[in-house]
Design a protein around this motif. Structure first.
Motif, PDB file in Angstrom:
ATOM      1  N   PHE A 164       9.374  -0.697   3.263  1.00 49.97           N
ATOM      2  CA  PHE A 164      10.645  -0.937   2.564  1.00 49.97           C
ATOM      3  C   PHE A 164      10.477  -2.014   1.498  1.00 49.97           C
ATOM      4  O   PHE A 164      10.942  -1.850   0.366  1.00 49.97           O
ATOM      5  N   ILE A 165       9.815  -3.111   1.861  1.00 54.42           N
ATOM      6  CA  ILE A 165       9.638  -4.208   0.899  1.00 54.42           C
ATOM      7  C   ILE A 165       8.736  -3.791  -0.245  1.00 54.42           C
ATOM      8  O   ILE A 165       8.991  -4.112  -1.409  1.00 54.42           O
ATOM      9  N   ARG A 166       7.682  -3.053   0.051  1.00 53.92           N
ATOM     10  CA  ARG A 166       6.748  -2.645  -0.994  1.00 53.92           C
ATOM     11  C   ARG A 166       7.369  -1.650  -1.965  1.00 53.92           C
ATOM     12  O   ARG A 166       6.980  -1.602  -3.131  1.00 53.92           O
TER      13      ARG A 166
ATOM     14  N   TYR B 277       4.801 -10.060  -1.854  1.00 53.14           N
ATOM     15  CA  TYR B 277       3.367  -9.875  -2.055  1.00 53.14           C
ATOM     16  C   TYR B 277       2.583  -9.917  -0.751  1.00 53.14           C
ATOM     17  O   TYR B 277       1.442  -9.436  -0.703  1.00 53.14           O
ATOM     18  N   ALA B 278       3.164 -10.454   0.307  1.00 51.24           N
ATOM     19  CA  ALA B 278       2.496 -10.416   1.611  1.00 51.24           C
ATOM     20  C   ALA B 278       2.292  -8.978   2.078  1.00 51.24           C
ATOM     21  O   ALA B 278       1.285  -8.660   2.721  1.00 51.24           O
ATOM     22  N   THR B 279       3.239  -8.100   1.744  1.00 54.25           N
ATOM     23  CA  THR B 279       3.100  -6.698   2.157  1.00 54.25           C
ATOM     24  C   THR B 279       1.931  -6.022   1.441  1.00 54.25           C
ATOM     25  O   THR B 279       1.309  -5.112   1.995  1.00 54.25           O
TER      26      THR B 279
ATOM     27  N   ILE C 281      -0.916 -16.052   4.085  1.00 52.83           N
ATOM     28  CA  ILE C 281      -0.777 -16.272   5.529  1.00 52.83           C
ATOM     29  C   ILE C 281       0.017 -15.149   6.179  1.00 52.83           C
ATOM     30  O   ILE C 281      -0.397 -14.558   7.189  1.00 52.83           O
ATOM     31  N   LEU C 282       1.169 -14.828   5.600  1.00 53.52           N
ATOM     32  CA  LEU C 282       2.021 -13.785   6.183  1.00 53.52           C
ATOM     33  C   LEU C 282       1.345 -12.421   6.100  1.00 53.52           C
ATOM     34  O   LEU C 282       1.493 -11.595   7.018  1.00 53.52           O
ATOM     35  N   GLY C 283       0.593 -12.167   5.022  1.00 57.57           N
ATOM     36  CA  GLY C 283      -0.109 -10.900   4.906  1.00 57.57           C
ATOM     37  C   GLY C 283      -1.105 -10.695   6.028  1.00 57.57           C
ATOM     38  O   GLY C 283      -1.231  -9.593   6.576  1.00 57.57           O
TER      39      GLY C 283
END
Length: 219
Positions: free
Chosen positions: A61-63, A101-103, A35-37
């Motif tokens: 940054f998150i990835r 994992y959304a990123t 959903i967030l992706g």
């Protein structure tokens, strides 16, 4: 002895209980990531450039930071805020792994959306469909057809990354195996069974994703 069947029989029920947390983290984390992706992909495409660079920066940054570092940072951040409601470590882990994992899934969505032929948008405009209707009824279904296999692969990868939850004291499958091995000095039995449980859960899923990918390719 290299292998003790009594230890294996004793470890299996404990490992299956630990697998429950692993399964919860994977399923709920995948829902959050999916959903967030999509939200991230739409935001990057729809927001003005003066704003969407912030989303891109956070995504990058998150990835590009390790999952285990993110888990520890958020876990101790919550622990260090006085007066904050005590959030279970499993909940923190699910949210962090879902956002992480959304990123990645957002890039799959972006590629799927970009793969939709421009003529589809032009036809929707010619039919005077509103932009939201065009996206939800024309663009998104075609984009999902191209992205579902890669989303499934990310779900499997998330499943295999759940052992990182040990860093914030979540008792999942691998942590259970380590604790049993330390208590009984039966690491071979515990970790062999843990690996077989991972294989039994992930391999059929991988086969299903491959079959789905071949099926979607025929449409």
């Amino acid at each position: 002895m290299i292998w003790n069947w009594d230890f294996a029989a004793e470890a299996l029920p404990l490992l299956l209980r630990g697998f429950g947390n692993t399964l919860i983290a994977t399923v709920v984390g995948t829902i959050i990531a999916a959903i967030l992706g999509l939200v991230i992909a739409v935001a990057i495409r729809g927001l003005p450039r003066s704003v969407n660079w912030i989303v891109r920066l956070l995504q990058a940054f998150i990835r590009n930071t390790p999952l285990v570092v993110q888990l520890l940072f958020i876990y101790y951040l919550f622990a260090g805020i006085p007066g904050l409601v005590d959030v279970p470590a499993l909940v923190i882990g699910i949210i962090v792994i879902g956002v992480h994992y959304a990123t990645y899934m957002s890039e799959s969505y972006r590629a799927g959306i970009d793969a939709v032929p421009p003529g589809q948008r032009e036809a929707a405009i010619a039919l005077s469909l509103p932009p939201v209707r065009t996206f939800t009824a024309v663009i998104l279904p075609q984009a999902l057809r191209a992205t579902i296999p890669s989303l499934g692969n990310y779900a499997v990868a998330m499943f295999k990354d759940t052992p990182f939850l040990f860093a914030i004291s979540v008792v999942e499958l691998v942590t259970t195996a380590q604790q049993f091995g330390a208590a009984k000095f039966a690491y071979t039995e515990a970790f062999t069974l843990a690996g077989l449980i991972f294989l039994a859960a992930s391999y059929p899923t991988s086969l299903l994703i491959q079959r789905l990918e071949r099926r979607l390719a025929t449409y």
